[in-house]
Design a protein around this motif. Structure first.
Motif, PDB file in Angstrom:
ATOM      1  N   UNK A 364      -0.090   0.430  18.517  1.00 46.38           N
ATOM      2  CA  UNK A 364       0.648   1.257  17.556  1.00 46.38           C
ATOM      3  C   UNK A 364      -0.081   1.285  16.214  1.00 46.38           C
ATOM      4  N   UNK A 365      -0.582   0.143  15.803  1.00 46.03           N
ATOM      5  CA  UNK A 365      -1.330   0.094  14.548  1.00 46.03           C
ATOM      6  C   UNK A 365      -2.605   0.900  14.600  1.00 46.03           C
ATOM      7  N   UNK A 366      -3.311   0.834  15.753  1.00 44.57           N
ATOM      8  CA  UNK A 366      -4.552   1.590  15.898  1.00 44.57           C
ATOM      9  C   UNK A 366      -4.268   3.090  15.924  1.00 44.57           C
ATOM     10  N   UNK A 367      -3.283   3.490  16.711  1.00 47.86           N
ATOM     11  CA  UNK A 367      -2.971   4.916  16.859  1.00 47.86           C
ATOM     12  C   UNK A 367      -2.541   5.555  15.543  1.00 47.86           C
ATOM     13  N   UNK A 368      -1.860   4.768  14.712  1.00 58.35           N
ATOM     14  CA  UNK A 368      -1.356   5.295  13.439  1.00 58.35           C
ATOM     15  C   UNK A 368      -2.227   4.919  12.252  1.00 58.35           C
ATOM     16  N   UNK A 369      -3.395   4.322  12.550  1.00 57.63           N
ATOM     17  CA  UNK A 369      -4.358   3.955  11.506  1.00 57.63           C
ATOM     18  C   UNK A 369      -3.684   3.176  10.376  1.00 57.63           C
ATOM     19  N   UNK A 370      -2.850   2.214  10.760  1.00 55.90           N
ATOM     20  CA  UNK A 370      -2.128   1.425   9.763  1.00 55.90           C
ATOM     21  C   UNK A 370      -3.089   0.556   8.962  1.00 55.90           C
ATOM     22  N   UNK A 371      -2.749   0.341   7.712  1.00 55.80           N
ATOM     23  CA  UNK A 371      -3.531  -0.506   6.826  1.00 55.80           C
ATOM     24  C   UNK A 371      -2.761  -1.796   6.543  1.00 55.80           C
ATOM     25  N   UNK A 372      -3.487  -2.853   6.300  1.00 60.78           N
ATOM     26  CA  UNK A 372      -2.848  -4.111   5.944  1.00 60.78           C
ATOM     27  C   UNK A 372      -2.230  -3.971   4.557  1.00 60.78           C
ATOM     28  N   UNK A 373      -0.913  -4.110   4.501  1.00 59.41           N
ATOM     29  CA  UNK A 373      -0.200  -3.920   3.235  1.00 59.41           C
ATOM     30  C   UNK A 373      -0.201  -5.169   2.371  1.00 59.41           C
ATOM     31  N   UNK A 374      -0.447  -6.296   2.986  1.00 57.94           N
ATOM     32  CA  UNK A 374      -0.465  -7.556   2.232  1.00 57.94           C
ATOM     33  C   UNK A 374      -1.785  -8.275   2.480  1.00 57.94           C
ATOM     34  N   UNK A 375      -2.291  -8.984   1.491  1.00 58.57           N
ATOM     35  CA  UNK A 375      -3.535  -9.731   1.678  1.00 58.57           C
ATOM     36  C   UNK A 375      -3.303 -10.954   2.545  1.00 58.57           C
ATOM     37  N   UNK A 376      -4.402 -11.533   2.976  1.00 53.25           N
ATOM     38  CA  UNK A 376      -4.314 -12.775   3.746  1.00 53.25           C
ATOM     39  C   UNK A 376      -3.648 -13.859   2.900  1.00 53.25           C
ATOM     40  N   UNK A 377      -2.777 -14.616   3.544  1.00 57.99           N
ATOM     41  CA  UNK A 377      -2.129 -15.741   2.867  1.00 57.99           C
ATOM     42  C   UNK A 377      -3.076 -16.925   2.901  1.00 57.99           C
ATOM     43  N   UNK A 378      -3.351 -17.474   1.743  1.00 56.56           N
ATOM     44  CA  UNK A 378      -4.130 -18.709   1.683  1.00 56.56           C
ATOM     45  C   UNK A 378      -3.181 -19.827   1.279  1.00 56.56           C
ATOM     46  N   UNK A 379      -3.362 -20.984   1.878  1.00 53.17           N
ATOM     47  CA  UNK A 379      -2.463 -22.078   1.554  1.00 53.17           C
ATOM     48  C   UNK A 379      -1.172 -22.004   2.358  1.00 53.17           C
TER      49      UNK A 379
END
Length: 446
Positions: A364-379
């Protein structure tokens, strides 16, 4: 082994019996022995198998509103189609030939077989030139069988917290070696095995494979461990959380997507995080869909006792780079090892359903070209109060799934309807019980 070779292997086997099994909604293998003459006579057709297996729960209690089968239909036989590609021999059971089967019960418009559902999602991915490679790892506790009576607290085969202990492995050396070696002979190859932190707890990573074979191996591994353990008077438990003072048991799901030549489409050496645009969209799709598909990853009442802060299990809809406090952990060292580890899944999952939901949400993410809305969580993701929380119990998760158009679009309205009914049944069975906690708290004092 080709299908013709599998049939020949059965025909020439010294045993006169064949074992085969289907997979129910809880991921439990339901099977039987048949004479090999019956196998040879009907291998090009179907085998009868009472459809009650999709009309009852893990304890054989009937659903009140199955919609698939029931007293009103007379519980007829469904159709089990043996998959010859799943041939293997059971090394702890006289090398008896064994197969998995796909199952059709009720109306063709109401598919309920988890293995068949996964095959539908796989076909969709492969039609786009995307080939899923998955693996599952399990943690589980092991108990002395003479201590596992319901009236008393079961006693683990070892005491204390001792993760990655070679000496604890040596204490149970024959049991551990049999799991490692016999599973390998059963075509369920183990990549690694060690003790986890907790009394009598082991963790095993199964080698990666094509997604359908990975799901097969996930289901067969649990069966194998239980049957091998019986020979040692050991009772293994794959429930998500058996003791509130100890960590729970995971069923982490490792995922990557390959092209037709076997190249990992998740890896991009030019990206700062070695993540391709496809991987980021796949990851974004999983994060977006996770709150609506939770019962696929946390299918029991007990599942949510594991998903608590500080217990090595996620509580938030988050991702991170090699971070064990998030829901989706990205591992991105090399092209061959780059993958997403889905850490929500517990050891109590149905591997076919969690893999189907994982792949479908990634697609679903690939088909809709979704973008990561939040950065990677560190810690520490537990300490981040600004991110979305996972559902806190099975009823909350089931209602979110049941009402979700997205869930129905991804996995089929009929399947979601049936699966939601089974989870509502599970919740209602729980509500009827009186727990030890209630007795201890209220019996005398209240």
């Amino acid at each position: 082994m080709t299908r013709e070779e599998a049939i020949a292997a059965v025909k020439n086997h010294s045993s006169n019996k064949v074992k085969f099994a289907i997979i129910d909604i809880d991921g439990i293998l339901r099977g039987k022995y048949i004479h090999k003459d019956k196998f040879m006579d009907q291998i090009n057709g179907d085998f009868g198998f009472c459809d009650v297996v999709y009309g009852w729960d893990s304890s054989d209690a009937l659903y009140h509103q199955s919609g698939i089968t029931g007293w009103d239909t007379g519980f007829p036989d469904g159709k089990a189609k043996i998959d010859l590609d799943t041939f293997r021999q059971v090394p702890w059971d006289e090398d008896v030939p064994f197969f998995l089967a796909d199952y059709a019960a009720g109306s063709p418009s109401k598919p309920v077989c988890p293995r068949s559902l996964l095959k539908q999602i796989i076909a969709k991915a492969e039609s786009k030139g995307l080939f899923a490679q998955f693996a599952i790892e399990y943690e589980w506790f092991n108990f002395q069988s003479n201590s596992a009576e319901k009236e008393i607290t079961p006693k683990p085969i070892s005491e204390g917290m001792f993760g990655y202990s070679l000496t604890r492995l040596a204490h149970a050396t024959h049991y551990v070696n049999d799991i490692f070696d016999l599973c390998g002979s059963f075509d369920v190859q183990i990549e690694g095995m060690h003790t986890e932190t907790g009394p009598g707890v082991l963790e095993t990573a199964i080698q990666k494979d094509t997604i359908l074979r990975a799901a097969d191996k996930g289901a067969l591994f649990k069966m194998a461990v239980k049957e091998i353990a019986n020979q040692y008077d050991i009772i293994p438990s794959f429930m998500a959380k058996w003791n509130e003072k100890l960590p729970g048991c995971s069923g982490h799901l490792h995922q990557s997507i390959l092209d037709q030549n076997g190249n990992n489409l998740f890896f991009d050496p030019k990206d700062e995080q070695h993540m391709s645009p496809m991987m980021k969209s796949y990851l974004a799709g999983q994060l977006h869909c996770l709150p609506y598909l939770m019962p696929f990853f946390a299918p029991t009442v007990n599942s949510y006792k594991r998903l608590v802060e500080g217990a090595w299990a996620p509580t938030t809809v988050t991702w991170g780079l090699d971070n064990r406090t998030v829901a989706l952990r990205v591992l991105n060292d090399t092209a061959s090892s780059t993958r997403i580890e889905h850490r929500v899944a517990g050891a109590d999952v149905n591997p076919y359903l969690c893999m189907a939901a994982g792949l479908a949400s990634g697609l679903y993410g690939i088909e809709n070209n979704l973008k990561l809305e939040t950065p990677a969580i560190s810690g520490n993701a537990y300490a981040n109060k600004r991110v979305k929380r996972l559902p806190s119990n099975l009823n909350e998760a089931t209602q979110a799934m049941k009402k979700s158009k997205l869930a129905k679009d991804l996995l089929g309205e009929e399947f979601i309807q049936h699966f939601a009914m089974t989870r509502e049944h599970e919740w209602n069975e729980y509500l009827k019980t009186v727990s030890d906690w209630e007795l201890k708290r209220y019996f005398e004092i209240i």
